[in-house]
Design an enzyme around this catalytic site. Structure first.
Site, PDB file in Angstrom:
ATOM      1  N   LEU A  11      -4.041   4.827 -23.269  1.00 52.43           N
ATOM      2  CA  LEU A  11      -3.572   3.698 -22.443  1.00 52.43           C
ATOM      3  C   LEU A  11      -2.098   3.369 -22.671  1.00 52.43           C
ATOM      4  CD1 LEU A  11      -6.733   1.376 -22.747  1.00 52.43           C
ATOM      5  CD2 LEU A  11      -6.236   3.122 -21.019  1.00 52.43           C
ATOM      6  N   ASP A  43      -6.300   8.785 -28.746  1.00 50.55           N
ATOM      7  CA  ASP A  43      -5.065   9.567 -28.660  1.00 50.55           C
ATOM      8  C   ASP A  43      -5.465  11.045 -28.774  1.00 50.55           C
ATOM      9  OD1 ASP A  43      -2.563  10.911 -29.375  1.00 50.55           O
ATOM     10  OD2 ASP A  43      -1.790   8.871 -29.581  1.00 50.55           O
ATOM     11  N   PHE A  64      -4.161  16.053 -18.499  1.00 53.52           N
ATOM     12  CA  PHE A  64      -3.132  15.238 -17.849  1.00 53.52           C
ATOM     13  C   PHE A  64      -2.315  14.433 -18.868  1.00 53.52           C
ATOM     14  CE2 PHE A  64      -6.534  15.289 -14.563  1.00 53.52           C
ATOM     15  CZ  PHE A  64      -5.808  15.727 -13.459  1.00 53.52           C
ATOM     16  N   SER A 109       4.778  21.168 -14.163  1.00 53.12           N
ATOM     17  CA  SER A 109       5.678  20.473 -13.252  1.00 53.12           C
ATOM     18  C   SER A 109       6.707  21.438 -12.679  1.00 53.12           C
ATOM     19  CB  SER A 109       6.402  19.380 -14.049  1.00 53.12           C
ATOM     20  OG  SER A 109       7.480  18.852 -13.319  1.00 53.12           O
ATOM     21  N   TYR A 124      11.711  16.131 -21.592  1.00 57.99           N
ATOM     22  CA  TYR A 124      10.424  16.115 -20.879  1.00 57.99           C
ATOM     23  C   TYR A 124      10.150  17.491 -20.254  1.00 57.99           C
ATOM     24  CZ  TYR A 124       7.126  15.611 -17.070  1.00 57.99           C
ATOM     25  OH  TYR A 124       6.079  15.822 -16.213  1.00 57.99           O
ATOM     26  N   LYS A 137       7.065  20.535 -20.992  1.00 56.41           N
ATOM     27  CA  LYS A 137       6.185  21.233 -20.039  1.00 56.41           C
ATOM     28  C   LYS A 137       6.362  22.743 -20.182  1.00 56.41           C
ATOM     29  CE  LYS A 137       4.219  17.678 -18.298  1.00 56.41           C
ATOM     30  NZ  LYS A 137       2.812  17.432 -18.610  1.00 56.41           N
ATOM     31  N   TYR A 192       3.096  20.770 -10.427  1.00 53.00           N
ATOM     32  CA  TYR A 192       3.135  19.751  -9.370  1.00 53.00           C
ATOM     33  C   TYR A 192       4.566  19.560  -8.890  1.00 53.00           C
ATOM     34  CZ  TYR A 192      -0.950  18.084 -12.163  1.00 53.00           C
ATOM     35  OH  TYR A 192      -2.098  17.977 -12.901  1.00 53.00           O
ATOM     36  N   ARG A 219      22.563  10.526  -9.220  1.00 56.35           N
ATOM     37  CA  ARG A 219      21.929  10.326 -10.521  1.00 56.35           C
ATOM     38  C   ARG A 219      22.149  11.590 -11.350  1.00 56.35           C
ATOM     39  NH1 ARG A 219      15.511   9.122 -10.481  1.00 56.35           N
ATOM     40  NH2 ARG A 219      15.497  11.291  -9.764  1.00 56.35           N
ATOM     41  N   ASP A 222      20.235  15.305 -11.228  1.00 53.21           N
ATOM     42  CA  ASP A 222      19.559  15.588  -9.956  1.00 53.21           C
ATOM     43  C   ASP A 222      20.127  16.834  -9.294  1.00 53.21           C
ATOM     44  OD1 ASP A 222      17.732  13.564 -10.003  1.00 53.21           O
ATOM     45  OD2 ASP A 222      18.749  12.290  -8.541  1.00 53.21           O
TER      46      ASP A 222
HETATM   47  P1  NAD Z   1       0.496   8.761 -15.996  1.00 52.08           P
HETATM   48  O1  NAD Z   1       1.439   8.243 -17.017  1.00 52.08           O
HETATM   49  O2  NAD Z   1      -0.022   7.831 -14.979  1.00 52.08           O
HETATM   50  O3  NAD Z   1      -0.749   9.483 -16.715  1.00 52.08           O
HETATM   51  C1  NAD Z   1      -0.637  10.094 -17.979  1.00 52.08           C
HETATM   52  C2  NAD Z   1      -1.692   9.472 -18.878  1.00 52.08           C
HETATM   53  O4  NAD Z   1      -1.647  10.056 -20.181  1.00 52.08           O
HETATM   54  C3  NAD Z   1      -1.489   7.962 -19.066  1.00 52.08           C
HETATM   55  O5  NAD Z   1      -2.686   7.306 -18.698  1.00 52.08           O
HETATM   56  C4  NAD Z   1      -1.195   7.820 -20.557  1.00 52.08           C
HETATM   57  O6  NAD Z   1      -1.709   6.602 -21.060  1.00 52.08           O
HETATM   58  C5  NAD Z   1      -1.874   9.036 -21.131  1.00 52.08           C
HETATM   59  N1  NAD Z   1      -1.353   9.542 -22.413  1.00 52.08           N
HETATM   60  C6  NAD Z   1      -0.072   9.876 -22.735  1.00 52.08           C
HETATM   61  N2  NAD Z   1      -0.025  10.340 -23.991  1.00 52.08           N
HETATM   62  C7  NAD Z   1      -1.285  10.309 -24.473  1.00 52.08           C
HETATM   63  C8  NAD Z   1      -1.879  10.664 -25.715  1.00 52.08           C
HETATM   64  N3  NAD Z   1      -1.160  11.160 -26.731  1.00 52.08           N
HETATM   65  N4  NAD Z   1      -3.211  10.493 -25.865  1.00 52.08           N
HETATM   66  C9  NAD Z   1      -3.967  10.000 -24.854  1.00 52.08           C
HETATM   67  N5  NAD Z   1      -3.474   9.647 -23.670  1.00 52.08           N
HETATM   68  C10 NAD Z   1      -2.134   9.807 -23.479  1.00 52.08           C
HETATM   69  O7  NAD Z   1       1.212  10.010 -15.296  1.00 52.08           O
HETATM   70  P2  NAD Z   1       0.764  10.889 -14.066  1.00 52.08           P
HETATM   71  O8  NAD Z   1       1.800  10.762 -13.028  1.00 52.08           O
HETATM   72  O9  NAD Z   1      -0.652  10.641 -13.729  1.00 52.08           O
HETATM   73  O10 NAD Z   1       0.918  12.334 -14.705  1.00 52.08           O
HETATM   74  C11 NAD Z   1      -0.163  13.071 -15.231  1.00 52.08           C
HETATM   75  C12 NAD Z   1       0.373  14.367 -15.802  1.00 52.08           C
HETATM   76  O11 NAD Z   1       1.016  15.086 -14.750  1.00 52.08           O
HETATM   77  C13 NAD Z   1       1.415  14.190 -16.896  1.00 52.08           C
HETATM   78  O12 NAD Z   1       1.214  15.184 -17.871  1.00 52.08           O
HETATM   79  C14 NAD Z   1       2.722  14.399 -16.175  1.00 52.08           C
HETATM   80  O13 NAD Z   1       3.730  14.865 -17.028  1.00 52.08           O
HETATM   81  C15 NAD Z   1       2.334  15.441 -15.157  1.00 52.08           C
HETATM   82  N6  NAD Z   1       3.209  15.460 -13.963  1.00 52.08           N
HETATM   83  C16 NAD Z   1       3.443  14.295 -13.290  1.00 52.08           C
HETATM   84  C17 NAD Z   1       4.286  14.302 -12.181  1.00 52.08           C
HETATM   85  C18 NAD Z   1       4.615  13.020 -11.459  1.00 52.08           C
HETATM   86  O14 NAD Z   1       5.660  12.968 -10.799  1.00 52.08           O
HETATM   87  N7  NAD Z   1       3.776  11.976 -11.521  1.00 52.08           N
HETATM   88  C19 NAD Z   1       4.858  15.505 -11.749  1.00 52.08           C
HETATM   89  C20 NAD Z   1       4.585  16.682 -12.451  1.00 52.08           C
HETATM   90  C21 NAD Z   1       3.748  16.638 -13.566  1.00 52.08           C
HETATM   91  C1  WQD Z   2      13.297  11.898  -5.761  1.00 52.93           C
HETATM   92  C2  WQD Z   2      14.586  11.786  -4.958  1.00 52.93           C
HETATM   93  C3  WQD Z   2      16.449  11.041  -6.265  1.00 52.93           C
HETATM   94  C4  WQD Z   2      14.901   7.029  -7.109  1.00 52.93           C
HETATM   95  C5  WQD Z   2      10.993  13.572 -11.046  1.00 52.93           C
HETATM   96  C6  WQD Z   2      11.008  14.366 -12.322  1.00 52.93           C
HETATM   97  C7  WQD Z   2      10.141  15.580 -12.188  1.00 52.93           C
HETATM   98  C8  WQD Z   2       8.730  15.216 -11.693  1.00 52.93           C
HETATM   99  C9  WQD Z   2       8.758  14.316 -10.513  1.00 52.93           C
HETATM  100  C10 WQD Z   2       7.222  15.064 -13.546  1.00 52.93           C
HETATM  101  C11 WQD Z   2      15.815  12.305  -5.702  1.00 52.93           C
HETATM  102  C12 WQD Z   2      16.111  10.027  -5.196  1.00 52.93           C
HETATM  103  C13 WQD Z   2      15.063   8.334  -6.660  1.00 52.93           C
HETATM  104  C14 WQD Z   2      15.727   6.007  -6.563  1.00 52.93           C
HETATM  105  C15 WQD Z   2      16.781   7.673  -5.169  1.00 52.93           C
HETATM  106  N1  WQD Z   2       7.975  14.525 -12.685  1.00 52.93           N
HETATM  107  N2  WQD Z   2      15.987   8.638  -5.701  1.00 52.93           N
HETATM  108  N3  WQD Z   2      16.632   6.373  -5.608  1.00 52.93           N
HETATM  109  O1  WQD Z   2      13.780  13.494  -9.576  1.00 52.93           O
HETATM  110  O2  WQD Z   2      12.574  14.897  -7.847  1.00 52.93           O
HETATM  111  O3  WQD Z   2      11.489  14.385  -9.984  1.00 52.93           O
HETATM  112  O4  WQD Z   2       9.638  13.211 -10.738  1.00 52.93           O
HETATM  113  O5  WQD Z   2       7.093  16.214 -13.845  1.00 52.93           O
HETATM  114  O6  WQD Z   2      10.100  16.176 -13.439  1.00 52.93           O
HETATM  115  O7  WQD Z   2      12.341  14.758 -12.607  1.00 52.93           O
HETATM  116  O8  WQD Z   2      11.747  12.572  -8.354  1.00 52.93           O
HETATM  117  O9  WQD Z   2      11.133  10.405  -7.375  1.00 52.93           O
HETATM  118  O10 WQD Z   2      12.797  10.457  -9.283  1.00 52.93           O
HETATM  119  O11 WQD Z   2      13.471  11.323  -7.053  1.00 52.93           O
HETATM  120  O12 WQD Z   2      17.622   7.928  -4.297  1.00 52.93           O
HETATM  121  O13 WQD Z   2      15.644   4.844  -6.963  1.00 52.93           O
HETATM  122  O14 WQD Z   2      14.835  10.395  -4.719  1.00 52.93           O
HETATM  123  O15 WQD Z   2      17.839  11.146  -6.445  1.00 52.93           O
HETATM  124  O16 WQD Z   2      16.653  12.903  -4.733  1.00 52.93           O
HETATM  125  P1  WQD Z   2      12.534  13.870  -8.935  1.00 52.93           P
HETATM  126  P2  WQD Z   2      12.246  11.097  -8.060  1.00 52.93           P
END
Ligand code: NAD
Ligand code: WQD
Length: 341
Positions: free
Chosen positions: A33, A58, A80, A124, A149, A153, A177, A292, A295
């Site tokens: 959480l 955890d 996840f 990712s 980060y 991955k 993703y 940013r 980016d």
């Molecule tokens: P999220 O933060 O909503 O979900 C991740 C969950 O992991 C959270 O509920 C957090 O409490 C839990 N967590 C973290 N460390 C933990 C630990 N040591 N033990 C137990 N629980 C733990 O994020 P999300 O967007 O649902 O992402 C899920 C996964 O997908 C993550 O691994 C994230 O890196 C990956 N991912 C997310 C995105 C995105 O943009 N949302 C994109 C690519 C990959």
């Molecule tokens: C999207 C676009 C910003 C916020 C990130 C992580 C990546 C993955 C997904 C986990 C970009 C623009 C954003 C704002 C803006 N996560 N933007 N104003 O950067 O593609 O990817 O999330 O794995 O690892 O890097 O996603 O949603 O942050 O940005 O203009 O307030 O929106 O510059 O072009 P990003 P994002």
């Protein structure tokens, strides 16, 4: 299948639980959480009418994992759990490496001890190098990550790959993703970020709800049609369904497999703003701000391998993503009901 879901109270994990349960699988969730609320699972139960056992644990805690594995016979895990804020990972690298790597290794050790050698991993698009041409295929170059980060991955992928290479009983699905957005169409579940959102869509919805003054558009001088950054946004329900398809594939194919989960279409920041305005029927205040750091101009997937081998492709469009995000935000202004964050 009986699925152990780490990080299952989080945004993508909770939506995936719904799709797994609706496809007839059962799930057990463990999450500490750190970035989520257990209320998300109550919503999963409400939507599916099925019970979701939850453990506040955890994933780095081997004893806690052993206690869970003592009680259930799992077929596979979807991992996840992880910390995911790019900027925070630059400020707190050791916390990110410790959390994301240790949880992956501890989980795989416990699974290996029990003979549960099937795992799907939340990777990712951030693992791809910045010098690739678009669209990104699973064969595009990886590495050269711009933040800790991203490296976690990249490294977790390597840890899993090496483990599967050394022990042919493992099946590993590395799911990359792209940009998950949207929410469950019921309006009961969605993304509930803590603090000021880093990602575009939650910032847009909070701006529309009046919690933020205006959206800062980070740069309008990129080499893209309108000058703003282009990304491959994918509806979280499509992404969740991708896991169900990948799980099926894993059951029939040992070894390590990599799949892009994206739509194959790129939209700019201003495309997103205008689509959101259309979905909500009201203007979204925004200002052009500097780029940013870190980016890139354009990122989008080639999802054809997923379509061909998993039989999965994203079906929901930008309008669905905006409508469902707004439906969630407007019905749950404080997310899962905690105090204003
Ligand atoms: P999220 O933060 O909503 O979900 C991740 C969950 O992991 C959270 O509920 C957090 O409490 C839990 N967590 C973290 N460390 C933990 C630990 N040591 N033990 C137990 N629980 C733990 O994020 P999300 O967007 O649902 O992402 C899920 C996964 O997908 C993550 O691994 C994230 O890196 C990956 N991912 C997310 C995105 C995105 O943009 N949302 C994109 C690519 C990959
Ligand atoms: C999207 C676009 C910003 C916020 C990130 C992580 C990546 C993955 C997904 C986990 C970009 C623009 C954003 C704002 C803006 N996560 N933007 N104003 O950067 O593609 O990817 O999330 O794995 O690892 O890097 O996603 O949603 O942050 O940005 O203009 O307030 O929106 O510059 O072009 P990003 P994002």
């Amino acid at each position: 299948m009986n699925v152990f879901v780490t990080g299952g109270t989080g945004y993508i994990g909770s939506h995936t639980c719904v799709e797994l349960l609706e496809a007839g699988h059962s799930v057990v969730v463990a999450d500490n959480l750190v970035n989520s609320s257990p209320e998300s699972l109550r919503r999963v139960e409400k939507l599916t009418g099925k019970a979701v056992p939850f453990y506040n644990a955890d994933i780095r805690d081997r004893d806690a994992l052993n206690r869970i594995f003592d009680q259930y016979s799992f077929d596979c895990a979807i991992h996840f759990a992880g910390l995911k804020a790019v900027g925070e990972s630059v400020e707190q690298p050791l916390r990110y490496y410790r959390n994301n790597l240790d949880s992956t290794m501890t989980l795989m050790e416990v699974m290996g001890d029990r003979g549960v050698k099937n795992i799907l991993f939340s990777s990712s698009a951030t693992v791809y190098s910045q010098d690739n041409t678009m669209p990104l295929t699973e064969e595009s170059r990886t590495g050269g990550c711009t933040n800790p980060y991203g490296w976690t991955k990249f490294m977790c992928e390597e840890i899993m790959r090496s483990t599967a290479k050394a022990d042919g009983e493992w099946s590993v699905m590395l799911l990359r993703y792209f940009n998950p957005v949207g929410a469950h169409p019921s309006g009961l579940m969605g993304e509930d970020p803590r603090g000021i959102p880093n990602n575009l869509m939650p910032f847009i919805t909070q701006t529309a709800a009046g919690r933020r003054d205006h959206l800062n558009v980070f740069g309008n001088d990129y080499p893209t049609p309108d000058g703003t950054g282009v990304r491959d946004y994918i509806h979280v329900v499509d992404l969740a369904k991708g896991h169900v398809a990948a799980m099926q594939y894993m059951a029939e194919h040992r070894g390590t497999h990599v799949f892009n989960l994206g739509t194959g279409t790129g939209y700019s920041v201003l495309d997103m703003v205008h689509a959101f305005e259309k979905a909500t029927g009201k203007p979204l205040p925004y200002k052009i701000a500097p780029r940013r750091p870190g980016d890139v101009a354009v990122v989008y997937a080639d999802p054809s391998k997923s379509e061909k081998l998993l039989g999965w492709k994203a079906e929901l469009d930008l309008e669905d993503m905006c409508r469902d995000s707004w439906n969630w935000q407007s019905h749950n202004p404080n997310g899962y009901g905690e105090e204003e964050k």
